[in-house]
Design a protein around this motif. Structure first.
Motif, PDB file in Angstrom:
ATOM      1  N   ARG A   1      15.623  51.662  85.264  1.00 26.80           N
ATOM      2  CA  ARG A   1      14.764  50.720  84.535  1.00 26.80           C
ATOM      3  C   ARG A   1      13.284  51.012  84.829  1.00 26.80           C
ATOM      4  NH1 ARG A   1      14.336  44.362  85.930  1.00 26.80           N
ATOM      5  NH2 ARG A   1      12.617  43.916  84.562  1.00 26.80           N
ATOM      6  N   ARG A   2      12.975  51.255  86.110  1.00 26.83           N
ATOM      7  CA  ARG A   2      11.577  51.543  86.455  1.00 26.83           C
ATOM      8  C   ARG A   2      11.109  52.851  85.824  1.00 26.83           C
ATOM      9  NH1 ARG A   2       9.911  51.526  92.700  1.00 26.83           N
ATOM     10  NH2 ARG A   2      10.917  53.561  92.621  1.00 26.83           N
ATOM     11  N   LEU A   3      12.028  53.819  85.734  1.00 25.83           N
ATOM     12  CA  LEU A   3      11.693  55.089  85.073  1.00 25.83           C
ATOM     13  C   LEU A   3      11.295  54.833  83.616  1.00 25.83           C
ATOM     14  CD1 LEU A   3      11.820  58.277  85.399  1.00 25.83           C
ATOM     15  CD2 LEU A   3      14.060  58.124  84.309  1.00 25.83           C
TER      16      LEU A   3
ATOM     17  N   GLY B   1       3.008  52.225  87.770  1.00 26.03           N
ATOM     18  CA  GLY B   1       3.799  53.278  87.137  1.00 26.03           C
ATOM     19  C   GLY B   1       4.031  54.385  88.151  1.00 26.03           C
ATOM     20  N   LYS B   2       5.245  54.918  88.165  1.00 23.43           N
ATOM     21  CA  LYS B   2       5.521  56.019  89.093  1.00 23.43           C
ATOM     22  C   LYS B   2       5.216  57.310  88.330  1.00 23.43           C
ATOM     23  CE  LYS B   2       8.871  57.269  92.621  1.00 23.43           C
ATOM     24  NZ  LYS B   2       7.977  57.326  93.778  1.00 23.43           N
ATOM     25  N   VAL B   3       3.921  57.581  88.244  1.00 25.78           N
ATOM     26  CA  VAL B   3       3.398  58.642  87.392  1.00 25.78           C
ATOM     27  C   VAL B   3       3.060  59.862  88.254  1.00 25.78           C
ATOM     28  CG1 VAL B   3       1.511  59.251  85.818  1.00 25.78           C
ATOM     29  CG2 VAL B   3       2.434  56.915  85.819  1.00 25.78           C
TER      30      VAL B   3
ATOM     31  N   ASN C   1      -0.422  60.210  89.610  1.00 22.30           N
ATOM     32  CA  ASN C   1      -0.832  59.248  90.644  1.00 22.30           C
ATOM     33  C   ASN C   1      -0.646  59.818  92.040  1.00 22.30           C
ATOM     34  OD1 ASN C   1      -1.180  57.458  88.579  1.00 22.30           O
ATOM     35  ND2 ASN C   1       0.375  55.996  89.217  1.00 22.30           N
ATOM     36  N   TYR C   2       0.250  60.784  92.151  1.00 29.95           N
ATOM     37  CA  TYR C   2       0.598  61.280  93.480  1.00 29.95           C
ATOM     38  C   TYR C   2      -0.415  62.271  94.053  1.00 29.95           C
ATOM     39  CZ  TYR C   2       4.465  58.256  93.751  1.00 29.95           C
ATOM     40  OH  TYR C   2       5.189  57.104  93.840  1.00 29.95           O
ATOM     41  N   VAL C   3      -1.439  62.593  93.292  1.00 28.18           N
ATOM     42  CA  VAL C   3      -2.536  63.370  93.875  1.00 28.18           C
ATOM     43  C   VAL C   3      -3.235  62.474  94.910  1.00 28.18           C
ATOM     44  CG1 VAL C   3      -4.699  64.557  93.419  1.00 28.18           C
ATOM     45  CG2 VAL C   3      -2.806  64.755  91.806  1.00 28.18           C
TER      46      VAL C   3
ATOM     47  N   SER D   1      -2.964  48.217 100.990  1.00 28.40           N
ATOM     48  CA  SER D   1      -2.143  48.452  99.805  1.00 28.40           C
ATOM     49  C   SER D   1      -0.764  48.953 100.227  1.00 28.40           C
ATOM     50  CB  SER D   1      -2.843  49.437  98.868  1.00 28.40           C
ATOM     51  OG  SER D   1      -2.050  49.693  97.732  1.00 28.40           O
ATOM     52  N   GLU D   2      -0.645  50.241 100.531  1.00 26.96           N
ATOM     53  CA  GLU D   2       0.673  50.780 100.885  1.00 26.96           C
ATOM     54  C   GLU D   2       0.512  52.172 101.479  1.00 26.96           C
ATOM     55  OE1 GLU D   2       3.064  51.233  97.347  1.00 26.96           O
ATOM     56  OE2 GLU D   2       1.496  52.307  96.311  1.00 26.96           O
ATOM     57  N   GLY D   3       1.637  52.750 101.910  1.00 25.50           N
ATOM     58  CA  GLY D   3       1.629  54.119 102.418  1.00 25.50           C
ATOM     59  C   GLY D   3       1.610  55.103 101.264  1.00 25.50           C
ATOM     60  N   SER D   4       1.549  56.395 101.559  1.00 25.42           N
ATOM     61  CA  SER D   4       1.479  57.380 100.474  1.00 25.42           C
ATOM     62  C   SER D   4       2.771  57.405  99.661  1.00 25.42           C
ATOM     63  CB  SER D   4       1.170  58.771 101.029  1.00 25.42           C
ATOM     64  OG  SER D   4       2.282  59.304 101.704  1.00 25.42           O
ATOM     65  N   GLY D   5       3.862  56.919 100.253  1.00 24.31           N
ATOM     66  CA  GLY D   5       5.135  56.852  99.524  1.00 24.31           C
ATOM     67  C   GLY D   5       6.007  55.713  99.999  1.00 24.31           C
ATOM     68  N   GLU D   6       5.379  54.646 100.502  1.00 26.54           N
ATOM     69  CA  GLU D   6       6.137  53.524 101.047  1.00 26.54           C
ATOM     70  C   GLU D   6       5.363  52.229 100.856  1.00 26.54           C
ATOM     71  OE1 GLU D   6       4.681  55.725 103.214  1.00 26.54           O
ATOM     72  OE2 GLU D   6       6.263  57.182 103.546  1.00 26.54           O
ATOM     73  N   ASN D   7       6.070  51.141 100.725  1.00 27.34           N
ATOM     74  CA  ASN D   7       5.422  49.824 100.804  1.00 27.34           C
ATOM     75  C   ASN D   7       5.313  49.438 102.279  1.00 27.34           C
ATOM     76  OD1 ASN D   7       7.222  49.380  97.941  1.00 27.34           O
ATOM     77  ND2 ASN D   7       5.046  48.840  97.936  1.00 27.34           N
ATOM     78  N   VAL D   8       4.406  48.526 102.549  1.00 28.87           N
ATOM     79  CA  VAL D   8       4.180  48.155 103.942  1.00 28.87           C
ATOM     80  C   VAL D   8       4.364  46.645 104.141  1.00 28.87           C
ATOM     81  CG1 VAL D   8       1.651  47.971 103.712  1.00 28.87           C
ATOM     82  CG2 VAL D   8       2.631  48.587 105.918  1.00 28.87           C
TER      83      VAL D   8
ATOM     84  N   ILE E   1      -0.084  48.344  94.389  1.00 25.82           N
ATOM     85  CA  ILE E   1       1.134  48.917  94.990  1.00 25.82           C
ATOM     86  C   ILE E   1       2.113  49.359  93.901  1.00 25.82           C
ATOM     87  CG2 ILE E   1       0.953  47.474  97.043  1.00 25.82           C
ATOM     88  CD1 ILE E   1       3.383  45.844  95.831  1.00 25.82           C
ATOM     89  N   LEU E   2       3.056  50.186  94.313  1.00 30.72           N
ATOM     90  CA  LEU E   2       4.211  50.446  93.463  1.00 30.72           C
ATOM     91  C   LEU E   2       5.182  49.294  93.730  1.00 30.72           C
ATOM     92  CD1 LEU E   2       5.439  52.784  91.611  1.00 30.72           C
ATOM     93  CD2 LEU E   2       6.905  53.224  93.563  1.00 30.72           C
ATOM     94  N   SER E   3       5.855  48.865  92.674  1.00 31.96           N
ATOM     95  CA  SER E   3       6.827  47.787  92.825  1.00 31.96           C
ATOM     96  C   SER E   3       8.101  48.368  93.435  1.00 31.96           C
ATOM     97  CB  SER E   3       7.084  47.197  91.437  1.00 31.96           C
ATOM     98  OG  SER E   3       8.176  46.340  91.488  1.00 31.96           O
ATOM     99  N   GLY E   4       8.111  48.480  94.743  1.00 31.47           N
ATOM    100  CA  GLY E   4       9.187  49.180  95.444  1.00 31.47           C
ATOM    101  C   GLY E   4      10.531  48.466  95.330  1.00 31.47           C
ATOM    102  N   ILE E   5      11.540  49.250  95.138  1.00 32.48           N
ATOM    103  CA  ILE E   5      12.890  48.688  95.054  1.00 32.48           C
ATOM    104  C   ILE E   5      13.369  48.315  96.462  1.00 32.48           C
ATOM    105  CG2 ILE E   5      15.288  49.328  94.475  1.00 32.48           C
ATOM    106  CD1 ILE E   5      13.901  50.749  91.967  1.00 32.48           C
ATOM    107  N   THR E   6      13.014  49.108  97.448  1.00 34.01           N
ATOM    108  CA  THR E   6      13.367  48.760  98.831  1.00 34.01           C
ATOM    109  C   THR E   6      12.564  47.531  99.278  1.00 34.01           C
ATOM    110  OG1 THR E   6      13.415  51.158  99.085  1.00 34.01           O
ATOM    111  CG2 THR E   6      13.944  49.864 101.024  1.00 34.01           C
ATOM    112  N   ARG E   7      11.339  47.427  98.793  1.00 34.15           N
ATOM    113  CA  ARG E   7      10.507  46.238  99.064  1.00 34.15           C
ATOM    114  C   ARG E   7      11.243  44.982  98.599  1.00 34.15           C
ATOM    115  NH1 ARG E   7       6.847  43.409  95.744  1.00 34.15           N
ATOM    116  NH2 ARG E   7       4.947  42.644  96.751  1.00 34.15           N
TER     117      ARG E   7
ATOM    118  N   SER F   1       8.781  50.341 103.904  1.00 36.41           N
ATOM    119  CA  SER F   1      10.037  50.382 103.146  1.00 36.41           C
ATOM    120  C   SER F   1       9.874  51.384 102.013  1.00 36.41           C
ATOM    121  CB  SER F   1      10.362  49.002 102.549  1.00 36.41           C
ATOM    122  OG  SER F   1       9.527  48.734 101.437  1.00 36.41           O
ATOM    123  N   GLY F   2      10.963  52.074 101.707  1.00 38.76           N
ATOM    124  CA  GLY F   2      10.942  53.031 100.599  1.00 38.76           C
ATOM    125  C   GLY F   2      12.285  53.725 100.512  1.00 38.76           C
ATOM    126  N   THR F   3      12.555  54.288  99.368  1.00 45.95           N
ATOM    127  CA  THR F   3      13.830  54.983  99.190  1.00 45.95           C
ATOM    128  C   THR F   3      13.949  56.131 100.186  1.00 45.95           C
ATOM    129  OG1 THR F   3      13.868  54.404  96.892  1.00 45.95           O
ATOM    130  CG2 THR F   3      15.217  56.279  97.535  1.00 45.95           C
ATOM    131  N   ALA F   4      12.870  56.904 100.327  1.00 45.19           N
ATOM    132  CA  ALA F   4      12.913  58.026 101.255  1.00 45.19           C
ATOM    133  C   ALA F   4      12.811  57.516 102.691  1.00 45.19           C
ATOM    134  CB  ALA F   4      11.789  59.006 100.942  1.00 45.19           C
TER     135      ALA F   4
END
Ligand code: PMP
Length: 310
Positions: free
Chosen positions: A63-65, A162-164, A167-169, A196-203, A220-226, A259-262
């Motif tokens: 859904r997020r994709l 958006g997980k664009v 954005n990851y630059v 805000s958050e980590g480079s690939g994680e919510n805090v 922030i990214l709307s983290g699923i693990t969050r 928190s994060g998937t990875a």
């Protein structure tokens, strides 16, 4: 002599409806995404559960994709159910019991120039085995982090929810700075100077028994693990609050974690070389971590319906 560390490898990659051999999964150098970052992606996990390979909240990732694609005005030529099936098919074909899943929807080769609208929307799904993102001891010992000198993108620049790809630059700048400074990760502040958050994680931080985490308006990214952490807190009757968090709260928190998937649920043991409380994993972090792993590894009932078997 090559000094390039080896990357992940599996047997097949799903590309626009077909499974192709890993080494043949290529895109053209003129693909729009390579030049302008015009792609969206997901990072999802499949866990080795006693009942089989368990996709973790895969419907929420799909859904997020689709939501990220919508922000980039990209029409995915499949339904969400079809993408879910394609993920299932890719995991099965690679015979993996547990893996990381990376679907990417991107603008491919076509007219050159910034305008992405005329380039075809393409998609691939790669899967591979992936261990502990922030290191083997991270889950028990915690990680050392810094506050990044890079700010998370302001809401009127990119679209942080958006997980664009592009954005990851921003994330990469923060990650490089952290690693080269001897830290495992960087925490970015938002455009107002709040956490805000980590480079690939919510805090998250814990203070006086309450769990605090930045709101969506902190870029922030709307983290699923969050979201899993919120649900587990509510189940445990731990108060959880979304609110702007000033930087200095990181230095006086009782507990801090990502928190994060990875990263899953990873404790933070220091920020800018200031120990978080006593410098170890805190009790609330440990409870949330255990509750999370108990579900994904099959020791507890999947009462939130997070798992779906391949
Ligand atoms: N923020 C950023 C910038 C991320 O890349 C991720 C990983 N997707 C997260 C937060 C955590 O999100 P999730 O729990 O959905 O993996």
């Amino acid at each position: 002599m090559s000094t390039v560390p080896s990357g992940p490898k599996a047997d097949f990659v799903w590309m626009d409806g077909e499974l192709v051999a890993w080494d043949d999964a290529k895109i053209h150098v003129t693909a729009h995404v390579i030049h302008y970052g015009s792609g969206v992606f997901e990072g999802c996990r499949v866990y080795a559960h006693p009942k089989g390979a368990a996709m973790f909240r895969m419907r929420d990732h799909v859904r997020r994709l689709f939501e990220s694609a919508r922000m980039l005005r990209m029409e995915i030529g499949y339904s969400q159910e079809e993408v879910l099936d394609a993920i299932r098919q890719t995991v099965k074909a690679n015979k993996l019991k547990s893996c990381y899943v990376r679907p990417v929807v991107y603008r491919g080769a076509g007219p050159m120039g910034v305008n992405p609208l005329r380039n075809p929307v393409k998609m691939f799904i790669a899967v591979w085995e992936w261990g502990k993102y922030l290191g083997d001891d991270a889950l028990t010992q915690g990680v050392d982090v810094c506050v990044s000198s890079f700010r998370r993108m302001a809401p009127n620049t990119h679209l942080p929810m958006g997980k664009v790809c592009g954005n990851y630059v921003n994330s990469s700048f923060a990650k490089m700075e952290a690693l080269l400074g001897g830290f495992a990760e960087g925490i970015l502040l938002d455009h107002n100077g709040h956490v805000s958050e980590g480079s690939g994680e919510n805090v998250f931080l814990v203070r006086d028994g309450r769990v605090l985490t930045p709101p969506f308006t902190s870029s922030i990214l709307s983290g699923i693990t969050r979201n899993c952490v919120s649900k587990l807190c509510r189940e445990m009757n731990i108060e959880i609050v979304e609110q702007p968090i000033p930087r200095e709260m990181l230095y006086i928190a009782d507990e801090l974690f990502f928190s994060g998937t990875a990263a899953e649920v990873t404790p933070i043991r220091s920020v800018d070389r200031i120990a978080v409380a006593n410098g170890g994993r805190g009790p609330i972090t440990e409870r949330l971590q255990s509750a999370f792993f108990d579900v994904v590894e099959g020791r507890a009932v999947d009462r939130f319906e997070w798992l779906e078997f391949v």
